[in-house]
Write a protein that holds these residues in place. Structure first.
Motif, PDB file in Angstrom:
ATOM      1  N   THR A  65       0.842  -1.190   0.000  1.00 57.14           N
ATOM      2  CA  THR A  65       0.000   0.000   0.000  1.00 57.14           C
ATOM      3  C   THR A  65       0.880   1.244   0.000  1.00 57.14           C
ATOM      4  O   THR A  65       2.103   1.168   0.191  1.00 57.14           O
ATOM      5  CB  THR A  65      -0.911   0.017   1.235  1.00 57.14           C
ATOM      6  OG1 THR A  65      -0.090   0.162   2.413  1.00 57.14           O
ATOM      7  CG2 THR A  65      -1.726  -1.262   1.340  1.00 57.14           C
ATOM      8  N   ARG A  66       0.261   2.384  -0.203  1.00 60.76           N
ATOM      9  CA  ARG A  66       1.024   3.637  -0.206  1.00 60.76           C
ATOM     10  C   ARG A  66       1.682   3.866   1.155  1.00 60.76           C
ATOM     11  O   ARG A  66       2.818   4.335   1.239  1.00 60.76           O
ATOM     12  CB  ARG A  66       0.082   4.796  -0.548  1.00 60.76           C
ATOM     13  CG  ARG A  66       0.764   6.147  -0.718  1.00 60.76           C
ATOM     14  CD  ARG A  66      -0.201   7.152  -1.304  1.00 60.76           C
ATOM     15  NE  ARG A  66       0.400   8.469  -1.468  1.00 60.76           N
ATOM     16  CZ  ARG A  66       0.274   9.466  -0.592  1.00 60.76           C
ATOM     17  NH1 ARG A  66      -0.465   9.281   0.498  1.00 60.76           N
ATOM     18  NH2 ARG A  66       0.847  10.627  -0.804  1.00 60.76           N
ATOM     19  N   GLN A  67       0.995   3.527   2.224  1.00 59.96           N
ATOM     20  CA  GLN A  67       1.562   3.684   3.563  1.00 59.96           C
ATOM     21  C   GLN A  67       2.771   2.783   3.753  1.00 59.96           C
ATOM     22  O   GLN A  67       3.814   3.220   4.274  1.00 59.96           O
ATOM     23  CB  GLN A  67       0.490   3.355   4.599  1.00 59.96           C
ATOM     24  CG  GLN A  67       0.978   3.310   6.036  1.00 59.96           C
ATOM     25  CD  GLN A  67      -0.133   2.942   6.996  1.00 59.96           C
ATOM     26  OE1 GLN A  67      -1.136   3.646   7.099  1.00 59.96           O
ATOM     27  NE2 GLN A  67       0.029   1.834   7.693  1.00 59.96           N
ATOM     28  N   LEU A  69       4.711   1.560   1.460  1.00 59.80           N
ATOM     29  CA  LEU A  69       5.808   2.037   0.621  1.00 59.80           C
ATOM     30  C   LEU A  69       6.530   3.210   1.263  1.00 59.80           C
ATOM     31  O   LEU A  69       7.764   3.306   1.202  1.00 59.80           O
ATOM     32  CB  LEU A  69       5.267   2.434  -0.759  1.00 59.80           C
ATOM     33  CG  LEU A  69       4.886   1.274  -1.691  1.00 59.80           C
ATOM     34  CD1 LEU A  69       4.064   1.779  -2.864  1.00 59.80           C
ATOM     35  CD2 LEU A  69       6.134   0.556  -2.193  1.00 59.80           C
ATOM     36  N   PHE A  70       5.780   4.118   1.879  1.00 59.65           N
ATOM     37  CA  PHE A  70       6.418   5.249   2.553  1.00 59.65           C
ATOM     38  C   PHE A  70       7.267   4.776   3.736  1.00 59.65           C
ATOM     39  O   PHE A  70       8.350   5.332   4.001  1.00 59.65           O
ATOM     40  CB  PHE A  70       5.364   6.238   3.040  1.00 59.65           C
ATOM     41  CG  PHE A  70       5.062   7.331   2.049  1.00 59.65           C
ATOM     42  CD1 PHE A  70       6.067   8.136   1.545  1.00 59.65           C
ATOM     43  CD2 PHE A  70       3.765   7.562   1.621  1.00 59.65           C
ATOM     44  CE1 PHE A  70       5.797   9.145   0.635  1.00 59.65           C
ATOM     45  CE2 PHE A  70       3.477   8.570   0.708  1.00 59.65           C
ATOM     46  CZ  PHE A  70       4.498   9.358   0.218  1.00 59.65           C
ATOM     47  N   ASP A  73      10.342   3.348   2.287  1.00 59.73           N
ATOM     48  CA  ASP A  73      11.161   4.461   1.812  1.00 59.73           C
ATOM     49  C   ASP A  73      11.901   5.115   2.974  1.00 59.73           C
ATOM     50  O   ASP A  73      13.086   5.455   2.863  1.00 59.73           O
ATOM     51  CB  ASP A  73      10.260   5.473   1.103  1.00 59.73           C
ATOM     52  CG  ASP A  73      11.007   6.718   0.678  1.00 59.73           C
ATOM     53  OD1 ASP A  73      11.778   6.646  -0.291  1.00 59.73           O
ATOM     54  OD2 ASP A  73      10.811   7.777   1.326  1.00 59.73           O
ATOM     55  N   SER A 100       2.872  -1.594   9.295  1.00 59.81           N
ATOM     56  CA  SER A 100       3.536  -1.591   7.992  1.00 59.81           C
ATOM     57  C   SER A 100       4.875  -2.313   8.054  1.00 59.81           C
ATOM     58  O   SER A 100       5.227  -3.073   7.144  1.00 59.81           O
ATOM     59  CB  SER A 100       3.733  -0.151   7.511  1.00 59.81           C
ATOM     60  OG  SER A 100       2.498   0.505   7.348  1.00 59.81           O
ATOM     61  N   THR A 133       3.253   7.317  -5.460  1.00 58.72           N
ATOM     62  CA  THR A 133       3.629   5.907  -5.405  1.00 58.72           C
ATOM     63  C   THR A 133       4.424   5.589  -4.144  1.00 58.72           C
ATOM     64  O   THR A 133       5.166   4.605  -4.103  1.00 58.72           O
ATOM     65  CB  THR A 133       4.458   5.529  -6.636  1.00 58.72           C
ATOM     66  OG1 THR A 133       5.603   6.394  -6.727  1.00 58.72           O
ATOM     67  CG2 THR A 133       3.639   5.661  -7.905  1.00 58.72           C
ATOM     68  N   GLY A 134       4.296   6.411  -3.099  1.00 57.95           N
ATOM     69  CA  GLY A 134       4.914   6.108  -1.820  1.00 57.95           C
ATOM     70  C   GLY A 134       6.393   6.399  -1.731  1.00 57.95           C
ATOM     71  O   GLY A 134       7.103   5.744  -0.963  1.00 57.95           O
ATOM     72  N   ILE A 231       0.834  10.070   6.145  1.00 55.32           N
ATOM     73  CA  ILE A 231       0.762   9.013   5.135  1.00 55.32           C
ATOM     74  C   ILE A 231      -0.244   7.928   5.503  1.00 55.32           C
ATOM     75  O   ILE A 231      -0.462   7.000   4.714  1.00 55.32           O
ATOM     76  CB  ILE A 231       2.142   8.364   4.940  1.00 55.32           C
ATOM     77  CG1 ILE A 231       2.561   7.633   6.215  1.00 55.32           C
ATOM     78  CG2 ILE A 231       3.171   9.395   4.523  1.00 55.32           C
ATOM     79  CD1 ILE A 231       3.717   6.687   6.032  1.00 55.32           C
ATOM     80  N   TRP A 418      -4.802   3.817  -3.611  1.00 61.57           N
ATOM     81  CA  TRP A 418      -4.011   3.925  -2.380  1.00 61.57           C
ATOM     82  C   TRP A 418      -3.523   2.548  -1.945  1.00 61.57           C
ATOM     83  O   TRP A 418      -2.400   2.402  -1.461  1.00 61.57           O
ATOM     84  CB  TRP A 418      -4.865   4.555  -1.284  1.00 61.57           C
ATOM     85  CG  TRP A 418      -4.128   4.905  -0.023  1.00 61.57           C
ATOM     86  CD1 TRP A 418      -3.499   6.076   0.271  1.00 61.57           C
ATOM     87  CD2 TRP A 418      -3.943   4.062   1.131  1.00 61.57           C
ATOM     88  NE1 TRP A 418      -2.929   6.020   1.522  1.00 61.57           N
ATOM     89  CE2 TRP A 418      -3.188   4.797   2.075  1.00 61.57           C
ATOM     90  CE3 TRP A 418      -4.329   2.783   1.451  1.00 61.57           C
ATOM     91  CZ2 TRP A 418      -2.838   4.282   3.312  1.00 61.57           C
ATOM     92  CZ3 TRP A 418      -3.973   2.249   2.687  1.00 61.57           C
ATOM     93  CH2 TRP A 418      -3.238   3.002   3.605  1.00 61.57           C
TER      94      TRP A 418
END
Length: 761
Positions: A65-67, A69-70, A73, A100, A133-134, A231, A418
């Motif tokens: 998910t976007r969360q 991925l962040f 990252d 996450s 895209t995170g 996020i 998302w």
């Protein structure tokens, strides 16, 4: 899920961490990343190495998910970190960061090294794009970063132009060119904003005239976080309230129509199949004709055709002329014999598992070529995921809540995007297609999920059929024939009755009550198929709940009286009649000049027109000819029903799930066995045993019931080591339970190069 390990020391390698996991957690990893299990890895080292390959990493990143991925990252930016430190730089609740991170560990995208949590090698290169895209756009922190207070002090010393330049670099990838600015300069000697940043080490030269923004500086610019915005704000659906009973009734009506349209389509194509294109698709003209026949627009017609093919009810085969055509399969007959709820379930199950994209039909590709229905290229693996995620999002809504008009679909697209922000780029279109297709198939009604569809999405197919059966109208076995030569079906007709009635009459309108119209043409069609006038009278009287009107009786009798008065054969063709006046009238008809008619006897004409052309032309002139066989009897011109061989049946979801679970268990067994082989291998190579030595060692193991490690050379000369439980030795063959394959196997004793006891456990 299992959370991060409580160990403080961490693991030296990812393989060590995977080795410590219980089988349940390893099974989740292999089910989520099936590419790791094919081919079966030998041990945990090979499993860890395969998890770090670029192709596998990219597939795993697409599952986040976007969360998540962040958070990944942020872990790349931090380098090595603890869960607490990571929660401080991620703009989200600590519980969301923990969830996450748990997911990242379970997917082997992060692991617990001896220095702390770290992302898997290669993840940084796979994180591309921007915030959508995170990806925060920040670079990793320096190897020896200054303290946060020191970074803030340097930022406070900047002029406004220098700070604006630094923010611009941070927001555009963290990399810039310096132009004529000096790279080695002190803060006091700085003459330009770029030199101010270089002198305070807020931008670091990388060579080639480029500079980069260290991660610690980017974090300071964003208040100590990787992103300025939270996020963990998951998009919510825009909803409105509707009565669940109304949703169910609307969806059930659409479900009934979907099943009826598939049956109508394949019944029609069983006698008049459309040609298959050279590319394998369905022609544009045939799709338009299908839409007219089904009384729907072309997108719905394309969906019906695609679903029929996906369910194995339609395939290509040779028509009577030997040309490829789209023909119903033999499975269609079994499908029509089942209940309507079973037929609907089969269609929707095929739709959920199909990668086909009927929503593209009618549009054009990048080269300007139109997309045809049933075209082999009209498929995408992401479509299956988009449909499933769309229905899962709708299933999360309580009963009675539906997508709001106007804003509901965009909110659903935002939510699904998302959940899977990386790809495909057509995700918004795929979600919109899924919503419209679900409505057309009766999965949803009024923008909400039907109660029986909730059961189907949850995997409770039997409950879904039972609920749908209560909502479906019961088939009726009668019609109401009226004086205007129409028959009204007060509900869905039984399948056999509907097919017979479509032979005797033409469908005039469809809906809650289908209207059929009798005409000379339709009655003649039944006579052509071999019906006698008496049989038509009996059928009409049997199925009508109203008295048969006199006009219909007259119509049937008139059609029967004129039917066959003229008989057609080959000359190219001949026409024969007992009534000389009828032939004379036809011979002198103003429009019969092109038929090449010539009288050869008072009651016989011949024609130069082929029989298959002559018959419809004579009917256009008002005649009712019957075809005469070689022996002078009337030949019934019943159209042959065509059937294609059913394609290889797809593995149903339950069977596929069981297969995947069994394969995962086999892989886990092989990995554990390979790991034990590696642990049992002696530090120095041992000498090969002779066959007699191997026999003695194996017999000792059988008597002791011990597990041994054997070296074995197969028929191809490849050597391997296997852990086995010897069972018996006879005739030069060892029968043993192989831990790697979890099966009983035989081994040639003369190919065994070594036998070594293995410590249990």
């Amino acid at each position: 899920m299992s959370g991060p390990s409580p160990r403080t020391g961490g693991y030296r390698t990812l393989a060590d961490q995977l080795r410590s996991w219980p089988d349940e957690r390893l099974a989740r990893l292999l089910m989520a990343r099936p590419d790791l299990a094919t081919p079966v890895p030998h041990d945990f080292s090979q499993l860890a190495s395969r998890a770090a390959t670029r192709a596998s990493l990219l597939r795993a990143l697409d599952l986040l998910t976007r969360q998540e991925l962040f958070v990944l990252d942020a872990l790349v930016i931090a380098g090595q970190s603890t869960q607490e430190d990571l929660a401080e730089i991620v703009h989200a609740e600590p519980s969301a960061v923990a969830r996450s991170l748990e997911r990242l560990l379970d997917l082997a995208l992060a692991w617990e090294s001896t220095q702390g949590l770290r992302a898997l090698s290669g993840v940084a290169e796979g994180l591309t794009g921007g915030p959508a895209t995170g990806v925060s756009g920040l670079r990793p922190v320096s190897a020896e970063p200054p303290t946060p207070d020191d970074v803030l002090r340097r930022l406070g010393e900047l002029s406004e132009p220098a700070r604006a330049l630094l923010v611009h670099v941070a927001d555009h990838g963290g990399e810039a060119t310096t132009g004529s600015a000096r790279h080695t300069v002190t803060p006091d000697d700085a003459a330009t904003p770029a030199e101010e940043l270089l002198g305070r080490r807020l931008l670091v030269p990388r060579g080639g005239g480029t500079v980069v923004l260290p991660g610690e500086v980017g974090l300071a610019l964003r208040g100590g976080r990787t992103t300025s915005e939270p996020i963990d704000d998951e998009p919510v659906l825009a909803i409105s309230e509707r009565d669940q009973a109304s949703i169910d009734r609307t969806a059930a009506g659409a479900a009934f129509e979907a099943v009826r349209r598939v049956e109508l389509l394949l019944d029609h194509w069983g006698t008049e199949p459309p040609s298959a294109l050279r590319s394998g698709g369905l022609g544009v003209r045939d799709l338009k004709a299908t839409a007219v026949h089904l009384h729907v627009d072309e997108p719905v017609a394309a969906l019906i055709v695609e679903i029929a093919a996906a369910a194995g009810l339609l395939a290509t085969a040779a028509d009577p002329t030997g040309q490829p055509a789209w023909i119903p399969t033999d499975a269609f007959d079994a499908w029509t014999a089942s209940s309507i709820e079973e037929r609907w379930t089969a269609l929707v199950r095929a739709w959920l598992e199909s990668p086909r994209m009927p929503g593209l039909v009618g549009s054009r590709d990048g080269a300007g070529k139109p997309w045809n229905a049933l075209s082999p290229e009209l498929a995408s693996t992401g479509q299956v995921e988009s449909r499933r995620m769309t229905l899962d999002a709708l299933a999360e809504l309580p009963a009675g809540q539906v997508l709001a008009a106007g804003t509901g679909l965009p909110s659903l697209v935002s939510r699904v995007t998302w959940l899977r922000p990386r790809r495909p780029r057509t995700r918004a279109d795929q979600v919109a297609w899924a919503v419209s297709e679900a409505a057309a198939l009766g999965v949803t009604g009024l923008g909400g999920l039907a109660s029986y569809a909730r059961s189907l999405v949850a995997g409770e197919e039997k409950a879904a059929r039972a609920t749908l059966a209560e909502l479906m109208p019961r088939p009726v076995d009668h019609v109401l024939i009226q004086a205007d030569l129409t028959a009204v079906a007060p509900g869905p007709l039984e399948s056999g009755l509907a097919r017979t009635l479509q032979l005797l009459a033409d469908v005039e309108s469809r809906g809650g009550a289908t209207v059929y119209r009798f005409s000379p043409t339709s009655v003649r069609r039944a006579l052509d198929a071999g019906w006698a006038a008496v049989e038509i009278h009996d059928f009409v009287a049997e199925v009508s709940r109203t008295p048969v009107p006199q006009p219909l009786t007259y119509l049937i009798d008139d059609a029967a009286r004129t039917f066959g008065t003229i008989r057609v054969g080959h000359a190219e063709a001949f026409l024969r009649a007992d009534d000389e006046a009828a032939l004379t009238e036809l011979l002198h008809h103003p429009k019969a000049g092109t038929l090449g008619l010539r009288r050869i006897a008072p009651t016989v004409l011949i024609s130069t027109t082929p029989l298959d052309v002559l018959l419809p032309r004579l009917r256009d002139l008002g005649a009712s000819p019957a075809v005469e066989a070689a022996d002078g009897t009337v030949r019934v011109a019943r159209p042959d029903l065509l059937r294609a061989r059913r394609p290889r049946e797809r593995r149903v979801a339950a069977a596929r799930s069981a297969h995947e679970q069994a394969h995962t268990a086999q892989v886990l067994t092989a990995i554990r066995s390979g790991d034990r082989v590696a642990a049992s291998r002696p530090a120095t190579p041992s000498a090969s045993l002779s066959p007699s030595g191997s026999l003695a060692a194996l017999r000792d193991a059988i008597e002791a019931g011990a597990t041994v490690l054997i070296g074995y050379v197969d028929n191809h000369g490849s050597s391997s080591e296997r852990i086995v439980d010897p069972i018996r030795v006879e005739g030069g063959w060892l029968t043993a339970h192989d831990h790697r394959s979890d099966d009983t196997r035989t081994f040639a004793v003369h190919r065994i190069t070594g036998v070594k006891p293995v410590t249990p456990g």
